[in-house]
Structure formats: structure tokens, C-alpha cells
Design a protein around this motif. Structure first.
Motif, PDB file in Angstrom:
ATOM      1  N   VAL A  11      83.982 -27.687  51.269  1.00  0.00           N
ATOM      2  CA  VAL A  11      84.681 -26.844  52.237  1.00  0.00           C
ATOM      3  C   VAL A  11      84.135 -25.425  52.280  1.00  0.00           C
ATOM      4  CG1 VAL A  11      86.819 -28.168  52.075  1.00  0.00           C
ATOM      5  CG2 VAL A  11      86.439 -26.249  50.519  1.00  0.00           C
ATOM      6  N   SER A  12      83.020 -25.184  51.617  1.00  0.00           N
ATOM      7  CA  SER A  12      82.490 -23.826  51.574  1.00  0.00           C
ATOM      8  C   SER A  12      80.983 -23.860  51.388  1.00  0.00           C
ATOM      9  CB  SER A  12      83.133 -23.049  50.413  1.00  0.00           C
ATOM     10  OG  SER A  12      82.911 -23.721  49.187  1.00  0.00           O
ATOM     11  N   GLU A  13      80.365 -22.697  51.546  1.00  0.00           N
ATOM     12  CA  GLU A  13      78.920 -22.595  51.345  1.00  0.00           C
ATOM     13  C   GLU A  13      78.572 -22.798  49.872  1.00  0.00           C
ATOM     14  OE1 GLU A  13      77.487 -18.844  52.855  1.00  0.00           O
ATOM     15  OE2 GLU A  13      79.006 -18.846  54.423  1.00  0.00           O
ATOM     16  N   GLY A  14      79.319 -22.132  49.018  1.00  0.00           N
ATOM     17  CA  GLY A  14      79.096 -22.233  47.587  1.00  0.00           C
ATOM     18  C   GLY A  14      80.394 -22.579  46.898  1.00  0.00           C
ATOM     19  N   PHE A  15      80.324 -23.437  45.907  1.00  0.00           N
ATOM     20  CA  PHE A  15      81.525 -23.887  45.215  1.00  0.00           C
ATOM     21  C   PHE A  15      82.193 -22.720  44.498  1.00  0.00           C
ATOM     22  CE2 PHE A  15      83.500 -25.888  41.382  1.00  0.00           C
ATOM     23  CZ  PHE A  15      84.479 -26.599  42.053  1.00  0.00           C
ATOM     24  N   GLU A  16      83.404 -22.395  44.932  1.00  0.00           N
ATOM     25  CA  GLU A  16      84.270 -21.406  44.280  1.00  0.00           C
ATOM     26  C   GLU A  16      83.770 -19.967  44.370  1.00  0.00           C
ATOM     27  OE1 GLU A  16      84.724 -23.104  40.336  1.00  0.00           O
ATOM     28  OE2 GLU A  16      86.444 -24.287  40.987  1.00  0.00           O
ATOM     29  N   ILE A  17      82.932 -19.651  45.352  1.00  0.00           N
ATOM     30  CA  ILE A  17      82.468 -18.269  45.536  1.00  0.00           C
ATOM     31  C   ILE A  17      82.619 -17.863  46.997  1.00  0.00           C
ATOM     32  CG2 ILE A  17      80.882 -18.248  43.570  1.00  0.00           C
ATOM     33  CD1 ILE A  17      78.615 -18.948  45.429  1.00  0.00           C
ATOM     34  N   ALA A  18      82.326 -16.605  47.283  1.00  0.00           N
ATOM     35  CA  ALA A  18      82.515 -16.065  48.628  1.00  0.00           C
ATOM     36  C   ALA A  18      81.547 -16.682  49.626  1.00  0.00           C
ATOM     37  CB  ALA A  18      82.336 -14.547  48.601  1.00  0.00           C
ATOM     38  N   ASN A  19      82.051 -16.997  50.802  1.00  0.00           N
ATOM     39  CA  ASN A  19      81.208 -17.445  51.910  1.00  0.00           C
ATOM     40  C   ASN A  19      80.510 -16.240  52.532  1.00  0.00           C
ATOM     41  OD1 ASN A  19      81.626 -20.217  51.895  1.00  0.00           O
ATOM     42  ND2 ASN A  19      83.357 -20.123  53.301  1.00  0.00           N
ATOM     43  N   THR A  20      79.211 -16.309  52.654  1.00  0.00           N
ATOM     44  CA  THR A  20      78.480 -15.189  53.266  1.00  0.00           C
ATOM     45  C   THR A  20      78.908 -14.979  54.708  1.00  0.00           C
ATOM     46  OG1 THR A  20      76.633 -16.629  53.928  1.00  0.00           O
ATOM     47  CG2 THR A  20      76.494 -15.571  51.767  1.00  0.00           C
ATOM     48  N   PHE A  21      79.188 -16.051  55.419  1.00  0.00           N
ATOM     49  CA  PHE A  21      79.555 -15.926  56.839  1.00  0.00           C
ATOM     50  C   PHE A  21      80.951 -15.332  57.017  1.00  0.00           C
ATOM     51  CE2 PHE A  21      75.744 -18.032  57.432  1.00  0.00           C
ATOM     52  CZ  PHE A  21      75.463 -18.288  58.762  1.00  0.00           C
ATOM     53  N   ASP A  22      81.761 -15.347  55.963  1.00  0.00           N
ATOM     54  CA  ASP A  22      83.069 -14.694  56.016  1.00  0.00           C
ATOM     55  C   ASP A  22      82.952 -13.194  55.772  1.00  0.00           C
ATOM     56  OD1 ASP A  22      84.475 -17.049  56.470  1.00  0.00           O
ATOM     57  OD2 ASP A  22      84.868 -17.403  54.340  1.00  0.00           O
ATOM     58  N   TRP A  23      82.009 -12.791  54.946  1.00  0.00           N
ATOM     59  CA  TRP A  23      81.986 -11.417  54.446  1.00  0.00           C
ATOM     60  C   TRP A  23      80.884 -10.540  55.023  1.00  0.00           C
ATOM     61  CZ3 TRP A  23      85.736  -9.496  51.154  1.00  0.00           C
ATOM     62  CH2 TRP A  23      86.636 -10.431  50.638  1.00  0.00           C
TER      63      TRP A  23
ATOM     64  N   VAL B 117      94.902 -26.634  44.674  1.00  0.00           N
ATOM     65  CA  VAL B 117      93.901 -26.733  45.739  1.00  0.00           C
ATOM     66  C   VAL B 117      93.575 -25.362  46.310  1.00  0.00           C
ATOM     67  CG1 VAL B 117      94.409 -29.096  46.374  1.00  0.00           C
ATOM     68  CG2 VAL B 117      95.710 -27.262  47.434  1.00  0.00           C
ATOM     69  N   GLY B 118      94.262 -24.329  45.822  1.00  0.00           N
ATOM     70  CA  GLY B 118      93.876 -22.974  46.196  1.00  0.00           C
ATOM     71  C   GLY B 118      92.456 -22.667  45.782  1.00  0.00           C
ATOM     72  N   VAL B 119      91.984 -23.291  44.724  1.00  0.00           N
ATOM     73  CA  VAL B 119      90.616 -23.059  44.276  1.00  0.00           C
ATOM     74  C   VAL B 119      89.619 -23.655  45.262  1.00  0.00           C
ATOM     75  CG1 VAL B 119      88.945 -23.505  42.460  1.00  0.00           C
ATOM     76  CG2 VAL B 119      91.303 -22.978  41.865  1.00  0.00           C
ATOM     77  N   HIS B 120      89.841 -24.891  45.635  1.00  0.00           N
ATOM     78  CA  HIS B 120      88.835 -25.603  46.417  1.00  0.00           C
ATOM     79  C   HIS B 120      89.076 -25.579  47.923  1.00  0.00           C
ATOM     80  CE1 HIS B 120      88.875 -27.863  42.411  1.00  0.00           C
ATOM     81  NE2 HIS B 120      87.867 -27.049  42.396  1.00  0.00           N
ATOM     82  N   PHE B 121      90.278 -25.268  48.345  1.00  0.00           N
ATOM     83  CA  PHE B 121      90.586 -25.320  49.765  1.00  0.00           C
ATOM     84  C   PHE B 121      91.229 -24.038  50.268  1.00  0.00           C
ATOM     85  CE2 PHE B 121      90.544 -29.651  48.185  1.00  0.00           C
ATOM     86  CZ  PHE B 121      89.749 -30.297  49.106  1.00  0.00           C
ATOM     87  N   TRP B 122      92.327 -23.626  49.644  1.00  0.00           N
ATOM     88  CA  TRP B 122      93.091 -22.498  50.156  1.00  0.00           C
ATOM     89  C   TRP B 122      92.297 -21.204  50.171  1.00  0.00           C
ATOM     90  CZ3 TRP B 122      98.537 -22.488  51.361  1.00  0.00           C
ATOM     91  CH2 TRP B 122      99.125 -23.753  51.293  1.00  0.00           C
ATOM     92  N   MET B 123      91.407 -21.005  49.227  1.00  0.00           N
ATOM     93  CA  MET B 123      90.699 -19.731  49.164  1.00  0.00           C
ATOM     94  C   MET B 123      89.767 -19.535  50.353  1.00  0.00           C
ATOM     95  SD  MET B 123      87.983 -20.385  46.017  1.00  0.00           S
ATOM     96  CE  MET B 123      86.976 -18.916  46.240  1.00  0.00           C
ATOM     97  N   TYR B 124      89.516 -20.576  51.123  1.00  0.00           N
ATOM     98  CA  TYR B 124      88.669 -20.450  52.308  1.00  0.00           C
ATOM     99  C   TYR B 124      89.471 -20.531  53.606  1.00  0.00           C
ATOM    100  CZ  TYR B 124      85.111 -21.099  48.791  1.00  0.00           C
ATOM    101  OH  TYR B 124      84.335 -20.943  47.677  1.00  0.00           O
ATOM    102  N   LYS B 125      90.776 -20.660  53.491  1.00  0.00           N
ATOM    103  CA  LYS B 125      91.638 -20.654  54.663  1.00  0.00           C
ATOM    104  C   LYS B 125      91.628 -19.257  55.265  1.00  0.00           C
ATOM    105  CE  LYS B 125      96.401 -21.802  55.954  1.00  0.00           C
ATOM    106  NZ  LYS B 125      97.731 -22.182  55.439  1.00  0.00           N
ATOM    107  N   LEU B 126      91.592 -19.154  56.590  1.00  0.00           N
ATOM    108  CA  LEU B 126      91.458 -17.859  57.261  1.00  0.00           C
ATOM    109  C   LEU B 126      92.535 -16.875  56.819  1.00  0.00           C
ATOM    110  CD1 LEU B 126      89.953 -16.151  59.334  1.00  0.00           C
ATOM    111  CD2 LEU B 126      91.451 -17.108  61.109  1.00  0.00           C
ATOM    112  N   GLU B 127      93.751 -17.345  56.695  1.00  0.00           N
ATOM    113  CA  GLU B 127      94.861 -16.484  56.273  1.00  0.00           C
ATOM    114  C   GLU B 127      94.591 -15.863  54.908  1.00  0.00           C
ATOM    115  OE1 GLU B 127      99.444 -17.126  54.640  1.00  0.00           O
ATOM    116  OE2 GLU B 127      98.404 -18.770  55.663  1.00  0.00           O
ATOM    117  N   ILE B 128      94.092 -16.668  53.968  1.00  0.00           N
ATOM    118  CA  ILE B 128      93.825 -16.182  52.615  1.00  0.00           C
ATOM    119  C   ILE B 128      92.589 -15.285  52.603  1.00  0.00           C
ATOM    120  CG2 ILE B 128      93.354 -16.863  50.240  1.00  0.00           C
ATOM    121  CD1 ILE B 128      96.178 -17.564  51.283  1.00  0.00           C
ATOM    122  N   VAL B 129      91.547 -15.680  53.316  1.00  0.00           N
ATOM    123  CA  VAL B 129      90.338 -14.853  53.387  1.00  0.00           C
ATOM    124  C   VAL B 129      90.679 -13.469  53.924  1.00  0.00           C
ATOM    125  CG1 VAL B 129      88.111 -14.566  54.537  1.00  0.00           C
ATOM    126  CG2 VAL B 129      88.714 -16.776  53.570  1.00  0.00           C
TER     127      VAL B 129
END
Length: 720
Positions: A268-280, A461-473
């Protein structure tokens, strides 16, 4: 439009800083410079060519890519899989030869002469495979001694460029011992000084995770990246994934993926458990992913969770904070291993570290990670072996097995002192996390001396899913913007604690509080009755006991409360006072808290279950759990609280059992949140804990629990 504006020359840039591309407008012509710059006037169309080969035209603007000069695509990022765009991008990018494209390159006379020989027969409008095998393209690349880029590689680079992202690969970060770390740096293309979002661990900085040591692995990760952005779903079975995460080969005989005992983990992300470059990055941040020492192509000895690893991280932070493209403010972001590393380095107080978001981290490696409850019970104590060459590292797991007591000087893992953690942080405490992270994050928030700290409590699932949800980002961006960009938004005005209260059958709601644990918590005691198998409000005058097998992991005893008289919310730490004995010298006790509905069926409280169910005992994941090796029952009176016992775990306090003596102990049960509906019941389950280190004492042994009268065993629950 005035003639003065119309006749004014405007500077634009051809993507990738290509020097030597011809351009021509209705009034101007020239060749791009080493930054890829060209000139045009307002409203003019620019035609680009390499030698005699016209590669396309587009209306002038600040940045032009190969997607802009294909008329049918017109710069639409959703259409970059168009075969003309893809093949044109492959062709142009390949002309960099062996030079890193991200550094820019020059169209030499040799390239122009070669293209001029074949330009009439170059056809970009064909399928990707056909273009790869095209005789003219093959000959041209052979004459230049270049390699044609793969479609995925070209699209990934183009996609980043169109989002204003420039990637620098394997940038060397110097360390205090004259070695270096390697990092991928993702910068805004637009020049400026930006805050940094950094991550550091041992999982590898390749897309998703891992390291790249050959062309096959390189293309594999390029394809994964392209599929991710094109919306092509990929997933890995949970067990397989965690074996890969440890850098090990996946064996053939595993449960099939997609089953309850090996569920699928979506990418669900570019890198496992780290910031998505396209988000930041498009939002004005620099994202840096650091390969720790001994990871990928970074040289040296891999020392997972060590102080040396924390010092390397310190050096990386200071390097980034003083670089020409940095505004001097560095923030740390990531989950699990990445969070653990950032907590460690934060205690060293690097001057340029201004904020961090540790999602599911730990502070005390003995209690939070390795020996929760004094036994080696954690299922996730593994070494991340992601090296492009021969792996060289410290086996902290085997060293820990030789040190069953809390002796920091003998442990290779560096436990932070919360008194030294002063940086502003937003921590995320996971629920449903088997054996680690929950306690550590909670204790970080409670004990760190930082004056600016926030806590979010949510499903695992906040680790693998929620942390990339737009609301959380967006929440995370607001926090980082406040501390790294000096944006005075309202994030710090919000309640410091935000809890997910799970309501059962996958439901939940959010609740805000001013502190954690919640100040108004009422700690209620439910006394165990062994004869009736009940949890009750008062203790029995008559003593009773119940026995179970110590070596049967399916053996359990349960105590069930009366039906709730009203909806009841539990949020905080639980604990169990227990009087017990064994026919052997020790007991490994595991405690699970569950909820039963009106029909006696267990209520699932997970929000989205991603952890394999135990095929031997396939119950729902408990509301919370705790464990204790009874020989480690000695309490530290100063550090124990009303809600959380704190065991010393010192060798001098080791107290084995003998002659079936009855001992009193307090078992720490990790914090949780749950709403129990009226009519539902609380269930306490006591089972043997699986002691990976040494379970010989459990064989053929029997354990007993005592209740009533002087044996006032009870479960304490946090009611808010």
C-alpha cells in the motif's frame, strides 16, 4: 496581452537537465544548456529535436517533459503508459549512457551523428516489446554502446519528474569514523531550501523494501514501482513477507497465501513503513531514505538496534540539516524498526532534529521487544539481513538468548532513556500487535520529557494501512509543518491524545483526551473464582484452585464476568494479580483478555486483521494480552504504578519455584481500548506461554491458580 509581455523571453527547462537538445519556437531557436534550459515567448509552441530527429512539440511552460511533447497525451500523468510517451522516454533517457540520469547529461556530437544516420526509421509508435526488439533501435544503441531502458524504469523516472521530484541515488553520507552510509535523496525539482523527512533502518531502500545487487533485482523493483503507481495491486502472504523482511529465502512448504493462517499483506506504499515521496516532496519536503551500516551497498558491520546504529543516524541527521538544500530542520518518520531507530537517536539529541513521528516504536529493548514478561516470547525477534554482498553483522537475537536478564551492558541493543527525549513527537501506539510496540509506544509517551508530545492510539493496521490514509497523512503533515516549516497551524491546539475506541465486529470511533493514561480512569478489580470459573466484583471467602497442563499450548483456563449492565469503555493498562504454583521450577504464563457476546460467542475487536491465526488455537486476536515468567516476579517498587507493575528482571532477583510453593505475582497486561456492549461479558484466559529460550521446565508439568480468601487473585481493568 501587451506587446511588451508578449515579446519578453521566458526561460523554461527540459526535464532531466539535458544539455544539447535543439529547440525552435516561432521567434526563437537554440540549444538547451547544461541545466536543460531553453527560451520561449508567451503562448509560443516549442519544437524539440535531437539532430534531425524531431521528438515533439508543446506550448511553452516552466518544465517540459516527454509526456508534454506527445500531442495526444499533452502532459497528462494518467496517460504516461501511452506507448509513444513510454518509448520516447526510454529512448531519450537511455542517451545518458552510463551516467546517472539524475545528474543530467549532454547530447554529444557522437550521439547526434548516430541518430542522424537512422532518424527516418525511428518509430516510437509501436508496442513496448516491439520497440525493445526494433532493429534500428538495437543497432543505434549498440553503436553508442548504450542500453535501452526498460518501460518501467523510464516511466518511473518520468512520473517523478512530472510530480516535481528529483531523485539522487546512493548519496554518500559521511560518518564520524570516516566511513559512510548510502541514501536515496528525493528533492523538489524547484531550487530552494526545504525541511527533511528522514528514515533509517536495515530493511533496504529499494522500492517497497530490500536491496538491489544485480540487474534482475533492479528491474523487479522498477516493475513493482510502476505497477504501484499504475494501480496494479500486488500483495504478499504475511508469513512469506516477514521471512523476506528478514532477508531470508522463503521455503517451499508454507501455508497458502490468502488463508486465515497466512493472510495477504497488500503493498500500500512506496516503501514499507516509511514516508511516501509522492505524499511529501510535492508539498515542499526532502525525503531521505538511509541504508544503515551493512545494509544494501553501505559498507560495514550491521548492528541492529545498537548505539552505533543510533550514532550513524545522528550523523545522517546532522549531514542533512547542514546541506545546501536543507532549511536546517530534520524530521524523522516511519514505523516499527524505523520508529525504534528514531527513538534511539532522539535520545542522543542531534541539534538539527526538530520533530519525529514514531509509529509503533519501542524504548526498552528488554521489556518491549525481547523479553516481555521475562521470557523470550516475542515472535518478531529477527535480524534484517539485506546486504548486496556477504552479510556481516551482529546476531543480537542469539546474544540476547545468552542474556535472559535485564543487563544493559551485556545487551547489544540500545535502550533509550526517556529523560533524554526532548524533541517534539507524535507517537502512534498500535493495538492488535503481537508481542511488541504497544508497550514501548505507550511508555515513550508517558515518560519522555518532551514538552510537546502527542499520542494516537489505533488498530495495528495503522502501521501498514492507516498511516498512508489521506486523513492520517494530512495530520502528520500538519505536525511536521508546524515544527519544520514554522507554519502556525492548529495541530498543537488539538487534544494531545487521540484514541481509537474499538466497539467490536470491526467497528470503532475516535475519542480525544488530555492525557494518557486517562486521568479519570477508575481501576476496577474483578476477582477470580476458580470453582465457578467467574470474574466477580468481590472475592470469595472459600479458597479454590484450578489446574492446567504447562506443556499443552491448547490448554487454558477461563474466568468470565457477569453480563455488563451498561455499555462500558475500557481504555488503558490492565493487570492481573495471581496466586499460583507449579510442579516444576518455573511457570510461563500468558494472559489474554477477550469479550463474549450474549450467545457466548467471542466478539472480534480487530479493525482489519492482518496477523495469521494460530491453526492450533484459531481464536480471534485478543483485546489485549500479557505474559510473565514467574521466576521474574520481583517488582521494582519505585517504577511500579497503580496500573502497571514493573519487574526488575535482574539475575539477583531471580526466584525459581520449589515444592509447589504458592507465590503471589503481578502480571503486566498491555494497554488497549475497547467498548463492551450491555449484555456482553469479559473473559480472562490463562494459557501456557511458549518460552522459545527454554521450555524444558514445562514438559509434563502442571500449573495451578489459587483464588478466594487469602488468595485474592484479581483482574484489574481501566474503566473510563
Amino acid at each position: 496581452m501587451s506587446n511588451e509581455i508578449k515579446n519578453q523571453n521566458i526561460k523554461g527547462k527540459f526535464a532531466d537537465r539535458v544539455d544539447g537538445i535543439n529547440y525552435k519556437t516561432q521567434t526563437l531557436s537554440g540549444v538547451t544548456d547544461k541545466e536543460g534550459k531553453f527560451e520561449y515567448r508567451q503562448g509560443e509552441t516549442i519544437t524539440f529535436s535531437i539532430g534531425k530527429l524531431v521528438i515533439g512539440s508543446a506550448i511553452g511552460k516552466e518544465l517540459i517533459t516527454t509526456a508534454d511533447i506527445v500531442y495526444s497525451v499533452g502532459g497528462d500523468i494518467k496517460k504516461i503508459k501511452n506507448r509513444v510517451v513510454t518509448n520516447l522516454s526510454r529512448f531519450v533517457q537511455s542517451l545518458c549512457g552510463k551516467i546517472h540520469l539524475e545528474k543530467g547529461f549532454c547530447i554529444t556530437n557522437e550521439i547526434v551523428d548516430c541518430i542522424n544516420k537512422y532518424y527516418k526509421k525511428i518509430n516510437f509508435d509501436q508496442e513496448e516489446d516491439a520497440f525493445t526488439k526494433d532493429a534500428i533501435i538495437t543497432v543505434l544503441m549498440e553503436e553508442l554502446n548504450y542500453t535501452l531502458r526498460s518501460p518501467e524504469h523510464a516511466r518511473n523516472h518520468l512520473r517523478r519528474t512530472m510530480n516535481g521530484i528529483r531523485k539522487l541515488t546512493d548519496v554518500k553520507i559521511p560518518t564520524r569514523d570516516d566511513s559512510y552510509l548510502l541514501a536515496d535523496v528525493y528533492l523538489p525539482i524547484k531550487a530552494g531550501k526545504y525541511p527533511v523527512i528522514m528514515s533509517h533502518a536495515g530493511y533496504g531502500k529499494a522500492f517497497w523494501f530490500g536491496c538491489i545487487s544485480n540487474e534482475t533485482e533492479f528491474q523487479k523493483h522498477e516493475k513493482m514501482e510502476d505497477n504501484y503507481f499504475e494501480g496494479i495491486k500486488e500483495s504478499t502472504p504475511f508469513i512469506d513477507f516477514h521471512i523476506q523482511l528478514a532477508g531470508e529465502e522463503v521455503p517451499d512448504q508454507l501455508p497458502p497465501g490468502g488463508t486465515e493462517i497466512n493472510p495477504l499483506l497488500d503493498h500500500v506504499s512506496e516503501g514499507f513503513e516509511i514516508a511516501n515521496t509522492f505524499d511529501w516532496v510535492p508539498d515542499g519536503y526532502i525525503v531521505i531514505r538511509v541504508d544503515g551500516r551493512g545494509t544494501g551497498n553501505t559498507p560495514g558491520m550491521f548492528e541492529q538496534f545498537s548505539k552505533h546504529e543510533a550514532e550513524d543516524y545522528y550523523d545522517a541527521i546532522e549531514w542533512a540539516g547542514t546541506h545546501e538544500w536543507s532549511n536546517g530542520n530534520v524530521g524523522l518518520y516511519g514505523a516499527s524498526y524505523y520508529a525504534m531507530d528514531m527513538i534511539s537517536v532522539s535520545s542522543l539529541q542531534p541539534p538539527h532534529l526538530k520533530a519525529m513521528i514514531p509509529i509503533a516504536g519501542d524504548v526498552d529493548y528488554y521489556r518491549d521487544v525481547l523479553y516481555s514478561g521475562g521470557g523470550l516470547f516475542s515472535p518478531f525477534s529477527f535480524i534484517a539481513k539485506h546486504s548486496c554482498g556477504e552479510w556481516k553483522g551482529v546476531d543480537f537475537v542469539n546474544i540476547a538468548k545468552e542474556q535472559p536478564f535485564d543487563e544493559p551492558d551485556k545487551c547489544p541493543c540500545y535502550s533509550s532513556n526517556p529523560d533524554d527525549i526532548k524533541v517534539p513527537f507524535l507517537a502512534v501506539m498500535p493495538l492488535e500487535c503481537p508481542g511488541l510496540h504497544t508497550r514501548g509506544t505507550s511508555e515513550l509517551y508517558i515518560n519522555a520529557v518532551s514538552e510537546n508530545k502527542k499520542l494516537m492510539i489505533c488498530s495495528e493496521v495503522g502501521v501498514h494501512f492507516w498511516m498512508y490514509k489521506l486523513e492520517i497523512v494530512n495530520q502528520h503533515k500538519a505536525f511536521m509543518a508546524y515544527w519544520l516549516k514554522d507554519e502556525k497551524n492548529t495541530i498543537m491546539d488539538e487534544a494531545p491524545v487521540k484514541m481509537m475506541i474499538r466497539t467490536g465486529i470491526h467497528g470503532f470511533y475516535w475519542k480525544e483526551e488530555n492525557e494518557w493514561p486517562v486521568a479519570r480512569t477508575e481501576y476496577r478489580k474483578l476477582y477470580l473464582n476458580a470453582d465457578a470459573g467467574k470474574l466477580q466484583k468481590s472475592t470469595e471467602e472459600v479458597e479454590s484452585k484450578v489446574e492446567y497442563k504447562a506443556d499443552d499450548m491448547t490448554s487454558s483456563i477461563t474466568f468470565i464476568s457477569d453480563a455488563m449492565e451498561e455499555d462500558t469503555t475500557l481504555a488503558g493498562y490492565f493487570k492481573l494479580k495471581l496466586f499460583c504454583s507449579s510442579t516444576t521450577e518455573d511457570m510461563a504464563v500468558k494472559v489474554n483478555i477477550r469479550v463474549l457476546d450474549e450467545d457466548g460467542e467471542e466478539v472480534p475487536y480487530d479493525v482489519q486483521y492482518t496477523v495469521p491465526k494460530n491453526p492450533i488455537n484459531p481464536k480471534c486476536y485478543p483485546v489485549t494480552s500479557g505474559s510473565l515468567k514467574i521466576s521474574h516476579r520481583k517488582l521494582d517498587a519505585e517504577k511500579s504504578t497503580e496500573y502497571r507493575p514493573y519487574h526488575t528482571h535482574k539475575s539477583e532477583d531471580y526466584r525459581p519455584l520449589c515444592n509447589e510453593e504458592i507465590v503471589e505475582c503481578d502480571i503486566e497486561i498491555w494497554p488497549s481500548t475497547v467498548e463492551i456492549r450491555k449484555g456482553w461479558r469479559l473473559c480472562l484466559e490463562i494459557v501456557p506461554a511458549e518460552d522459545v529460550l527454554n521450555n524444558s521446565y514445562q514438559k509434563n508439568a502442571k500449573n495451578k491458580i489459587y483464588t478466594g480468601n487469602k488468595y485474592n487473585s484479581y483482574l484489574q481493568v481501566p474503566v473510563i
